[in-house]
Scaffold this motif. Structure first.
Motif, PDB file in Angstrom:
ATOM      1  N   ALA A 170       0.795  -1.223   0.000  1.00 22.81           N
ATOM      2  CA  ALA A 170       0.000   0.000   0.000  1.00 22.81           C
ATOM      3  C   ALA A 170       0.838   1.289   0.000  1.00 22.81           C
ATOM      4  O   ALA A 170       0.549   2.190  -0.773  1.00 22.81           O
ATOM      5  CB  ALA A 170      -0.977  -0.002   1.158  1.00 22.81           C
ATOM      6  N   PRO A 171       1.881   1.386   0.829  1.00 21.60           N
ATOM      7  CA  PRO A 171       2.615   2.658   0.870  1.00 21.60           C
ATOM      8  C   PRO A 171       3.179   3.036  -0.507  1.00 21.60           C
ATOM      9  O   PRO A 171       3.087   4.186  -0.909  1.00 21.60           O
ATOM     10  CB  PRO A 171       3.746   2.381   1.857  1.00 21.60           C
ATOM     11  N   ALA A 172       3.704   2.039  -1.189  1.00 27.65           N
ATOM     12  CA  ALA A 172       4.272   2.310  -2.508  1.00 27.65           C
ATOM     13  C   ALA A 172       3.218   2.920  -3.430  1.00 27.65           C
ATOM     14  O   ALA A 172       3.469   3.849  -4.173  1.00 27.65           O
ATOM     15  CB  ALA A 172       4.814   1.034  -3.119  1.00 27.65           C
ATOM     16  N   LYS A 173       2.028   2.349  -3.347  1.00 32.84           N
ATOM     17  CA  LYS A 173       0.952   2.852  -4.200  1.00 32.84           C
ATOM     18  C   LYS A 173       0.656   4.309  -3.865  1.00 32.84           C
ATOM     19  O   LYS A 173       0.449   5.133  -4.739  1.00 32.84           O
ATOM     20  CB  LYS A 173      -0.326   2.032  -3.982  1.00 32.84           C
ATOM     21  N   GLN A 174       0.665   4.573  -2.605  1.00 34.17           N
ATOM     22  CA  GLN A 174       0.344   5.928  -2.177  1.00 34.17           C
ATOM     23  C   GLN A 174       1.335   6.922  -2.768  1.00 34.17           C
ATOM     24  O   GLN A 174       0.947   7.969  -3.261  1.00 34.17           O
ATOM     25  CB  GLN A 174       0.368   6.028  -0.639  1.00 34.17           C
ATOM     26  N   VAL A 175       2.605   6.530  -2.719  1.00 37.07           N
ATOM     27  CA  VAL A 175       3.641   7.408  -3.264  1.00 37.07           C
ATOM     28  C   VAL A 175       3.328   7.724  -4.722  1.00 37.07           C
ATOM     29  O   VAL A 175       3.248   8.872  -5.122  1.00 37.07           O
ATOM     30  CB  VAL A 175       5.032   6.742  -3.165  1.00 37.07           C
ATOM     31  N   ALA A 176       3.075   6.618  -5.451  1.00 34.23           N
ATOM     32  CA  ALA A 176       2.836   6.780  -6.875  1.00 34.23           C
ATOM     33  C   ALA A 176       1.662   7.726  -7.106  1.00 34.23           C
ATOM     34  O   ALA A 176       1.705   8.596  -7.966  1.00 34.23           O
ATOM     35  CB  ALA A 176       2.562   5.425  -7.498  1.00 34.23           C
ATOM     36  N   LYS A 177       0.621   7.519  -6.373  1.00 40.79           N
ATOM     37  CA  LYS A 177      -0.585   8.306  -6.575  1.00 40.79           C
ATOM     38  C   LYS A 177      -0.313   9.797  -6.339  1.00 40.79           C
ATOM     39  O   LYS A 177      -0.717  10.639  -7.117  1.00 40.79           O
ATOM     40  CB  LYS A 177      -1.662   7.810  -5.604  1.00 40.79           C
ATOM     41  N   LYS A 178       0.387  10.063  -5.249  1.00 45.85           N
ATOM     42  CA  LYS A 178       0.653  11.464  -4.920  1.00 45.85           C
ATOM     43  C   LYS A 178       1.477  12.123  -6.028  1.00 45.85           C
ATOM     44  O   LYS A 178       1.207  13.238  -6.421  1.00 45.85           O
ATOM     45  CB  LYS A 178       1.410  11.557  -3.593  1.00 45.85           C
ATOM     46  N   GLN A 179       2.459  11.356  -6.507  1.00 45.60           N
ATOM     47  CA  GLN A 179       3.316  11.909  -7.543  1.00 45.60           C
ATOM     48  C   GLN A 179       2.507  12.294  -8.770  1.00 45.60           C
ATOM     49  O   GLN A 179       2.677  13.344  -9.345  1.00 45.60           O
ATOM     50  CB  GLN A 179       4.356  10.869  -7.970  1.00 45.60           C
ATOM     51  N   ALA A 180       1.634  11.354  -9.143  1.00 47.85           N
ATOM     52  CA  ALA A 180       0.972  11.526 -10.414  1.00 47.85           C
ATOM     53  C   ALA A 180      -0.059  12.638 -10.366  1.00 47.85           C
ATOM     54  O   ALA A 180      -0.216  13.379 -11.309  1.00 47.85           O
ATOM     55  CB  ALA A 180       0.299  10.226 -10.812  1.00 47.85           C
ATOM     56  N   SER A 181      -0.750  12.736  -9.297  1.00 52.14           N
ATOM     57  CA  SER A 181      -1.842  13.688  -9.271  1.00 52.14           C
ATOM     58  C   SER A 181      -1.941  14.328  -7.892  1.00 52.14           C
ATOM     59  O   SER A 181      -2.667  13.842  -7.041  1.00 52.14           O
ATOM     60  CB  SER A 181      -3.138  12.959  -9.628  1.00 52.14           C
ATOM     61  N   PRO A 182      -1.221  15.386  -7.669  1.00 46.87           N
ATOM     62  CA  PRO A 182      -1.226  16.015  -6.357  1.00 46.87           C
ATOM     63  C   PRO A 182      -2.631  16.480  -5.976  1.00 46.87           C
ATOM     64  O   PRO A 182      -2.959  16.563  -4.800  1.00 46.87           O
ATOM     65  CB  PRO A 182      -0.307  17.221  -6.549  1.00 46.87           C
ATOM     66  N   ALA A 183      -3.474  16.719  -6.997  1.00 47.73           N
ATOM     67  CA  ALA A 183      -4.795  17.244  -6.712  1.00 47.73           C
ATOM     68  C   ALA A 183      -5.747  16.174  -6.177  1.00 47.73           C
ATOM     69  O   ALA A 183      -6.815  16.486  -5.689  1.00 47.73           O
ATOM     70  CB  ALA A 183      -5.386  17.848  -7.977  1.00 47.73           C
ATOM     71  N   ALA A 184      -5.316  14.889  -6.300  1.00 43.96           N
ATOM     72  CA  ALA A 184      -6.219  13.816  -5.900  1.00 43.96           C
ATOM     73  C   ALA A 184      -6.650  13.974  -4.446  1.00 43.96           C
ATOM     74  O   ALA A 184      -5.831  14.135  -3.559  1.00 43.96           O
ATOM     75  CB  ALA A 184      -5.534  12.467  -6.101  1.00 43.96           C
ATOM     76  N   THR A 185      -7.934  13.911  -4.260  1.00 47.73           N
ATOM     77  CA  THR A 185      -8.432  14.046  -2.881  1.00 47.73           C
ATOM     78  C   THR A 185      -8.206  12.740  -2.152  1.00 47.73           C
ATOM     79  O   THR A 185      -8.341  11.668  -2.722  1.00 47.73           O
ATOM     80  CB  THR A 185      -9.938  14.352  -2.894  1.00 47.73           C
ATOM     81  N   GLN A 186      -7.854  12.833  -0.884  1.00 48.96           N
ATOM     82  CA  GLN A 186      -7.587  11.618  -0.120  1.00 48.96           C
ATOM     83  C   GLN A 186      -8.752  11.278   0.799  1.00 48.96           C
ATOM     84  O   GLN A 186      -8.610  10.518   1.743  1.00 48.96           O
ATOM     85  CB  GLN A 186      -6.286  11.791   0.684  1.00 48.96           C
ATOM     86  N   GLN A 187      -9.922  11.841   0.458  1.00 48.02           N
ATOM     87  CA  GLN A 187     -11.140  11.535   1.211  1.00 48.02           C
ATOM     88  C   GLN A 187     -11.446  10.044   1.126  1.00 48.02           C
ATOM     89  O   GLN A 187     -11.165   9.413   0.114  1.00 48.02           O
ATOM     90  CB  GLN A 187     -12.261  12.358   0.567  1.00 48.02           C
ATOM     91  N   LYS A 188     -12.033   9.454   2.179  1.00 44.14           N
ATOM     92  CA  LYS A 188     -12.348   8.021   2.134  1.00 44.14           C
ATOM     93  C   LYS A 188     -13.358   7.753   1.012  1.00 44.14           C
ATOM     94  O   LYS A 188     -14.358   8.454   0.903  1.00 44.14           O
ATOM     95  CB  LYS A 188     -12.943   7.574   3.489  1.00 44.14           C
ATOM     96  N   PRO A 189     -13.077   6.736   0.193  1.00 41.64           N
ATOM     97  CA  PRO A 189     -13.971   6.513  -0.944  1.00 41.64           C
ATOM     98  C   PRO A 189     -15.374   6.102  -0.506  1.00 41.64           C
ATOM     99  O   PRO A 189     -15.528   5.393   0.508  1.00 41.64           O
ATOM    100  CB  PRO A 189     -13.304   5.361  -1.704  1.00 41.64           C
ATOM    101  N   SER A 190     -16.353   6.578  -1.263  1.00 45.87           N
ATOM    102  CA  SER A 190     -17.731   6.140  -1.065  1.00 45.87           C
ATOM    103  C   SER A 190     -18.345   6.008  -2.454  1.00 45.87           C
ATOM    104  O   SER A 190     -18.566   6.996  -3.138  1.00 45.87           O
ATOM    105  CB  SER A 190     -18.493   7.172  -0.231  1.00 45.87           C
ATOM    106  N   ILE A 191     -18.550   4.753  -2.845  1.00 44.44           N
ATOM    107  CA  ILE A 191     -18.925   4.476  -4.240  1.00 44.44           C
ATOM    108  C   ILE A 191     -20.412   4.169  -4.340  1.00 44.44           C
ATOM    109  O   ILE A 191     -20.951   3.410  -3.524  1.00 44.44           O
ATOM    110  CB  ILE A 191     -18.132   3.265  -4.782  1.00 44.44           C
ATOM    111  N   GLY A 192     -21.057   4.755  -5.318  1.00 46.69           N
ATOM    112  CA  GLY A 192     -22.448   4.416  -5.615  1.00 46.69           C
ATOM    113  C   GLY A 192     -22.513   3.389  -6.725  1.00 46.69           C
ATOM    114  O   GLY A 192     -21.822   3.529  -7.723  1.00 46.69           O
ATOM    115  N   VAL A 193     -23.293   2.325  -6.521  1.00 51.73           N
ATOM    116  CA  VAL A 193     -23.431   1.283  -7.546  1.00 51.73           C
ATOM    117  C   VAL A 193     -24.858   1.315  -8.081  1.00 51.73           C
ATOM    118  O   VAL A 193     -25.819   1.277  -7.299  1.00 51.73           O
ATOM    119  CB  VAL A 193     -23.117  -0.113  -6.961  1.00 51.73           C
ATOM    120  N   PHE A 194     -24.974   1.403  -9.400  1.00 53.85           N
ATOM    121  CA  PHE A 194     -26.290   1.504 -10.031  1.00 53.85           C
ATOM    122  C   PHE A 194     -26.436   0.372 -11.045  1.00 53.85           C
ATOM    123  O   PHE A 194     -25.634   0.260 -11.976  1.00 53.85           O
ATOM    124  CB  PHE A 194     -26.450   2.862 -10.712  1.00 53.85           C
TER     125      PHE A 194
END
Lengths: 701, 305
Positions: free
Chosen positions: A19-43
Motif C-alpha cells: 500500500a505505501p508504494a501505491k500511495q507514493v505513486a498516486k501522490k506523484q501523479a496527481s497532487p490534486a487527488a483528494t484523499q477523502q475516504k472513498p464512497s462508491i455508488g453502484v447503479f
C-alpha cells in the motif's frame, strides 16, 4: 473461483505491505487527488429484460451492499434514460459519493452518457467506472440464470475496486489547424473535398492516379435513372479543378503521417510526372509554357502500353492521358515504360512542358482532419477458375463490359466478342461472381451494387443490340434502394431472362468459342446448360491494394475482409477509432453511387466539426513520468508506437517526458518500465492491480 | 546407380496389380531411376474403396484403412500409392485419425483384436505428388530421366476426382495441387516427357466410375465417360493419361462397353502416367504390360517409338 475467494484473509497482509508504494505513486501523479475516504455508488441497470431477464438483479444489489467502500446501491429499469440519470445525480449529492459504478451495457455505448451524469452530480466525470453485464454477460449467458448472476457480482466487485482508486482527470484542449485532407479523388473524395471547401476549409485532395474521377468516371450510365455517368460527374470534376480552396495533388500518394487530431503533419510524395503544369512552368520561369493538353507529344511516342482506364482494352503511349475528360488536363509520363527517346520533348517545343529527368518530390502539409476515400478494386475473378476468366476469351468482367458499352470506350459503345469482334446475340450475366462466396476463394460479403448494374447492363443491351438476349443468373436480386425495385420490374418487362441459380461451371466450345453456362435453376428445380456467346462476370469488389499501407499510416483499423473500420457501424459510420480521421465511400464497405456520395457528405460534415470548433479535447489517458523513479534508460522511448516519448534533461538528470497530445494511452511504456516510473492515467498500476485482486481474492484488498 | 534418397512403403491397391500390372512395374522401375525406392507393403488389404465401403459402414472403412496404415508404421515408412481412390481412403483416414482422438480411440479398439495400434507416425503420398514435388523428385528430374521422348504425341490429362477433392479436406505442399477447377501441374509432367499436353472441354469432369456408380449403374457410369470421350475426340488426342487405375479401367474397358451399349467407338489409348513415364525412360511395351489394355495402344506406340 470459490476456492480462491477463501484465501482472502491470508493474502490481505501482503496487499497491505504494498500500500505505501501505491500511495507514493498516486501522490506523484496527481497532487490534486483528494484523499477523502472513498464512497462508491453502484447503479444496476435492468435494460428492460435484456439484463434483468437473465439474472437476479436484487441478488446482485444485495451483494453490492456488502462490498468495501460502497456507500449507496440502487437499480433502475433503464439507467441511461433521463430518470435513470437523475437517480445517479441525486444519489451523488445525497450520499456524498466519491465515485460511480454503473453495471449495464458496454462502455462503447453509454460511457459518455454516464460520465455526463456523474459530472452533473458534481463529480469529476472520470470518477465513473462501468461494469459490462450485458454484452459480456446476460447476452452470452442468456440461459444460465445463476451463472450470470454470479458473473455480474464479480463484474460489480471489480468495478468498485477500481472506482475507489479513480482520480480527477482533466482533458486537455489543443488548437485545430484550419485545413483538411482527403485521400482519394473518386466521387466520394471529390464530394467530400467540395463540401469542405464550400464550408470555407482549405482542403488538400490527394489522388494516386493522373486524373480525378475514380471508378465512376469509368461507368457508362448509372442506375436506376440511366443518366450518363460522365455527364453528371464531369461538372463535379471541373468544380474540383477550379475550387480555390481545394489544393489538388494528382499522381501523388501519402508517404508519412505524424501528429494527431487538429495537427496532422502529412508528407505527400508527388510522383515524378515528367510534365509541368502551366503553373509549375511559370514558377520555373518558362513564360507561357507548360502542358496545355494539346497532345502533340503523344503522336510521336513509340511506346505502346495498355490503357488502365479502359481496363487494358485500348492502347496508350508512354506519355498519355487516359481519356479526353481528365482533370487536370495534364499529360503524364509512365517512366516504367518510357525509353527517353526525346521525341515528345521535340514535339512539345517552346512550351517546354516535358522533363525526362523528373524525380519524385515530397511536400509536407499540416491539416486538422483527414478523410480517407481510397475506394475499391475488382476481385481477381480468375481465381474462381470454374468460370474461366482469362482462360476463355469471351468471358469478361462487368467493368470491361462497362467500357465496351460506353460511347467513349474502345468499341464506341457497341459491345463485341473479344474472340472474333462479332456482335453478341446472347449474353449471360453471372451475379455474385466471387461475392457471397463461402468457399474461401471469393468474398463472403455482398458487393451490393452488382445486381443493379447488371440489370442496367441488360437494359443497355436490349436498347443497343436488337435481337440480343440478356440472361441474368442470380441468387437473389437485391434491389434495395430508392426506385430500384421499380427498375427491376422494368427490366423484367423488357424481356431479360432471369435464371435463379448460382453458376456452377462455364465451359468453352473450342471451335466457336461460345460458352456453356451450367447452373441449377432453383425455381424450376432442374439443371440448365445455356449456350451463350459472351459471359459477363459481376466480379466482387475488394479494397484497393494499397489500402492497408494507407490505413496503417493513419492508424485506422480494418475488418477481417480488409475494408476500413468505422467507429460504430450504425451510429458513427464516418468516424474511425483514430480521432480526426474519417471514412468516405467504398473504402469502408461496398456502396453504390448515392450511398457513396451520402457517406462523403457525412464524412465532410464530421471532419469540419473540429475545424469549426477550433479546438479539440483530448482524452486524458496519457502516460505521465514519475521523475523521482525514472532512471532515464530510454527503453520506453523506443517502445512507444506513437513517438510520444522523449528523453530530456531536467535538474541535471535525464528523464522521460511525454508529449501528452501524441500519447494514445496504450500502456506499452507503463507495462514495460523496469522502475515503475510511468503512471498511466485512468489505467494506473494500482487501479489495475486492485481490479485483479478484487477478481482473484473475491472482495479483499 | 546411386543410393536412393527416399524410401516409401508402396501400397498397390486392387486394380493396379490385377488389371494394369504395368502401372506397378513402371512405378517401381521409373521411380527407382529418380532416386525413390518403393518397398512393397506386405499384407495390405483393399484400401478399402471409399464409395463401396465408406457409404455402407464407416467403422469398417476406418478400421481397414487404419490397418494398412499400421503396416506401414511398422515399416517406419511413409506410404506411396498410385490410385486416387486409395488416396482418398488412406490419406483421408490418416488425416482424420491424426486429428480426431475419439475416432482414433474407436479404431484402436478394433485394431486391438489383431494386436495392432494406430500411432499416427507416417504420411501418405500419391506417386504423382512425389513426381511433381521437387522436395522428392520434381518436373526437372523427370525431364532429365527421359531417354525416349514422346515427341509429337498429343496427350490429354484426366486428373480424377479423389486426389484433389474435396478441396477443403486436402493439404498439399505444392499450392498448385490445391487447384481443383483447372489444374495444370499434370500437363507440366506430360510436357516433361516430350509430349504435347492438350486441353479439352470440361477437363475436370469425373470419369463416372467412382462412388460405386460403375458397380451399381453401369449405363449411367458409361454415359459420363462417353461425354468425356466426345470432348476428347473434339480436340483430337493420341492418348489419354490418368493417375488412377480405376479411372483408367473406366476409360479403357469402358470404351469396349460403350461400343457394345451405345454403338460408338473411339479407340483412344488410355495410359497411367507411370506407364507413360516408363515408356519415356525406355521400358518396352511388353514390360509395361500395354498388351493387357482393353484398347490397343498400338497407334500411340507407333507415333512415339
Amino acid at each position: 473461483m470459490m476456492a480462491e475467494k477463501k484465501k482472502t484473509t491470508t493474502k490481505k497482509t501482503d496487499a497491505k505491505k504494498e500500500a505505501p508504494a501505491k500511495q507514493v505513486a498516486k501522490k506523484q501523479a496527481s497532487p490534486a487527488a483528494t484523499q477523502q475516504k472513498p464512497s462508491i455508488g453502484v447503479f444496476i441497470c435492468h435494460c428492460g429484460t435484456n439484463i434483468a431477464g437473465s439474472m437476479d438483479i436484487p441478488a446482485v444489489q444485495e451483494y453490492a451492499k456488502t462490498l468495501p467502500n460502497v456507500g449507496y446501491v440502487d437499480n433502475y429499469k433503464y439507467m441511461c434514460s433521463m430518470p435513470g440519470q437523475a437517480v445517479i445525480n441525486k444519489a451523488i449529492k445525497d450520499n456524498k459519493l466519491t465515485g460511480v459504478v454503473v453495471a449495464a451495457c458496454s462502455p462503447r455505448l453509454h460511457e459518455p452518457t454516464f460520465r455526463t451524469a456523474t459530472k452533473e452530480g458534481g463529480l469529476n466525470p472520470f470518477r465513473f467506472e462501468m461494469a459490462n453485464i450485458r454484452e459480456q454477460n446476460s447476452w452470452v449467458h442468456m440461459h444460465d440464470h445463476d451463472g450470470s448472476t454470479e458473473k455480474a457480482k464479480d463484474a460489480v466487485r471489480i468495478a468498485v475496486a477500481k472506482a475507489a482508486l479513480l482520480q480527477d482527470l482533466f482533458p486537455k484542449t489543443v488548437p485545430v489547424e484550419r485545413a483538411a485532407m482527403v485521400v482519394g479523388a473518386g466521387v466520394a473524395g471529390m464530394q467530400a473535398a467540395l463540401d469542405l471547401a464550400a464550408a470555407g476549409i482549405k482542403t488538400y485532395l490527394i489522388e494516386s492516379t493522373p486524373s480525378i474521377g475514380g471508378r465512376m468516371s469509368q461507368l457508362d450510365k448509372t442506375f436506376p435513372t440511366l443518366d450518363c455517368s460522365q455527364c453528371i460527374l464531369t461538372p463535379k470534376m471541373v468544380d474540383v479543378g477550379r475550387a480555390e480552396l481545394i489544393d489538388l495533388m494528382t499522381y501523388s500518394e501519402v508517404d508519412a503521417v505524424e501528429g494527431y487530431i487538429g495537427n496532422f503533419d502529412v508528407t505527400i510524395r508527388k510522383k515524378a510526372r515528367g510534365v509541368l503544369s502551366m503553373a509549375e512552368a511559370e514558377t520555373k520561369g518558362i513564360v507561357g509554357g507548360g502542358c496545355n493538353g494539346c497532345g502533340d507529344c503523344e503522336a510521336p511516342c513509340p511506346v505502346i502500353k495498355p490503357n488502365e482506364f479502359e481496363v487494358g482494352m485500348k492502347p496508350r503511349k508512354a506519355i498519355y492521358i487516359n481519356h479526353p475528360q481528365v482533370v487536370p488536363l495534364l499529360y503524364t509520363i509512365d517512366f516504367n515504360a518510357c525509353i527517353k527517346c526525346g521525341l515528345c520533348v521535340t514535339a512539345c517545343g517552346e512550351k517546354k512542358a516535358i522533363d525526362l529527368e523528373a524525380k519524385d518530390e515530397f511536400v509536407t502539409v499540416k491539416v486538422g482532419t483527414v478523410i480517407l476515400a481510397t475506394g475499391f478494386d475488382i476481385f481477381p475473378i480468375e481465381k474462381k477458375e470454374e468460370w474461366g476468366y482469362k482462360r476463355f476469351e469471351n468471358v469478361i468482367t462487368s467493368l470491361e463490359f462497362e467500357r465496351l458499352i460506353c460511347a467513349s470506350g474502345p468499341t464506341g459503345g457497341y459491345p463485341v466478342r473479344p474472340s472474333d469482334g462479332e456482335r453478341p446475340k446472347k449474353i449471360a450475366f453471372v451475379l455474385c461472381a466471387g461475392s457471397r462466396d463461402n468457399t474461401g476463394v471469393g468474398k463472403p460479403y455482398c458487393s451490393r451494387f452488382c445486381c443493379m448494374y447488371s440489370l442496367k447492363h441488360a437494359h443497355q443491351i436490349i436498347e443497343k443490340i436488337p435481337g440480343c438476349l440478356p440472361i441474368i443468373f442470380y441468387m437473389d436480386i437485391r434491389s434495395f434502394g430508392k426506385m430500384y425495385e421499380e427498375f427491376y420490374y422494368r427490366i423484367q418487362d423488357e424481356g431479360t431472362r432471369f435464371i435463379r441459380g448460382r453458376v456452377a461451371n462455364i465451359l468453352e466450345d473450342p471451335k466457336t468459342k461460345n460458352l456453356h453456362v451450367f447452373a441449377d435453376d432453383t425455381l424450376l428445380n432442374r439443371p440448365v446448360d445455356v449456350e451463350v456467346d459472351l459471359v459477363v462476370l459481376a466480379a466482387a469488389v475488394q479494397p484497393m491494394a494499397d489500402t492497408d499501407r494507407t490505413r496503417k499510416l493513419f492508424g485506422v483499423s480494418c475488418t477481417g475482409d480488409g475494408w476500413l473500420q468505422e467507429a460504430h457501424p450504425k451510429l458513427n459510420p464516418c468516424g474511425t477509432t483514430t480521432a480526426g480521421v474519417f471514412l468516405a465511400g467504398v473504402c469502408q464497405g461496398p456502396k453504390d453511387v448515392p450511398d457513396t456520395v451520402a457517406s462523403a457528405e457525412g464524412a465532410a460534415s464530421a471532419a469540419s466539426i473540429p475545424i469549426h470548433k477550433g479546438e479539440v479535447e483530448l482524452e486524458p489517458y496519457f502516460a505521465t513520468c514519475i521523475e523521482e523513479r525514472c532512471a532515464g534508460c530510454g527503453m520506453c522511448v523506443n517502445l512507444c508506437p506513437y513517438t510520444a516519448l522523449a528523453l530530456v534533461e531536467k535538474d541535471g538528470r535525464t528523464v522521460m517526458e511525454v508529449t501528452e497530445a501524441k500519447c494514445k494511452g496504450c500502456g506499452t511504456c507503463g507495462g514495460f518500465c523496469p522502475g515503475g516510473a510511468i503512471w498511466m492515467n485512468h489505467f494506473a498500476t494500482p487501479q489495475i492491480v486492485a481490479q485483479i485482486d478484487a477478481f482473484l481474492l473475491g472482495g479483499g484488498e | 546407380m546411386s543410393e536412393s534418397k527416399f524410401k516409401f512403403a508402396f501400397y498397390l491397391g486392387c486394380i493396379a496389380p490385377n488389371r494394369y500390372p504395368g502401372c506397378e512395374s513402371a512405378s517401381i522401375k521409373a521411380m527407382k531411376k529418380l532416386g525413390v525406392d518403393l518397398v512393397p507393403l506386405k499384407g495390405a488389404s483393399c484400401c478399402p474403396a471409399p464409395g463401396a465401403f465408406g457409404s455402407i459402414d464407416l467403422n469398417v472403412f476406418y478400421a481397414m484403412a487404419a490397418r494398412n496404415l499400421v503396416l506401414a508404421e511398422q515399416m517406419k515408412m511413409d506410404i506411396a500409392l498410385l490410385c486416387n481412390g486409395c488416396y482418398k481412403s488412406i490419406w483421408e483416414v490418416n488425416h482424420k485419425l491424426k486429428h480426431n482422438q475419439d475416432l482414433r480411440d474407436g479404431v484402436n479398439e478394433v485394431l486391438k483384436e489383431i494386436d495392432m495400434e494406430y500411432k499416427g507416425t507416417i504420411n501418405v503420398y500419391h506417386t504423382a505428388e512425389l513426381l511433381y514435388n521437387d522436395k522428392f523428385i520434381g518436373v526437372e528430374k523427370v525431364r532429365a530421366s527421359v531417354t525416349t521422348p514422346l515427341t509429337g504425341a498429343r496427350i490429354a490429362v484426366h486428373y480424377g476426382c479423389h486426389l484433389t477433392k474435396p478441396h477443403k479436406d486436402r493439404e498439399f505442399e505444392k499450392d498448385v495441387m490445391l487447384n481443383t477447377e483447372h489444374p495444370v501441374w499434370m500437363e507440366e509432367l506430360v510436357a516433361a516427357l516430350g509430349a504435347t499436353p492438350v486441353e479439352y472441354r470440361n477437363k475436370m469432369q469425373c470419369c463416372g466410375a467412382g462412388g460405386g456408380v460403375r458397380g451399381y449403374d453401369i449405363v449411367h457410369a458409361l454415359d459420363i465417360a462417353n461425354e468425356k470421350l466426345i470432348n476428347l475426340k473434339e480436340v483430337g488426342v493420341d492418348a489419354l493419361t490418368d493417375i488412377c487405375p480405376f479411372c483408367q479401367l473406366q476409360f479403357d474397358r469402358g470404351q469396349i462397353e460403350i461400343k457394345e451399349k451405345f454403338g460408338v467407338s473411339y479407340d483412344l489409348p488410355v495410359l497411367h502416367y507411370a506407364e507413360l513415364l516408363g515408356l519415356a525412360q525406355g521400358m518396352s511395351p511388353q514390360d509395361l504390360g500395354l498388351d493387357l489394355h482393353g484398347i490397343s495402344c498400338e497407334s500411340f506406340l507407333q507415333k512415339v517409338l
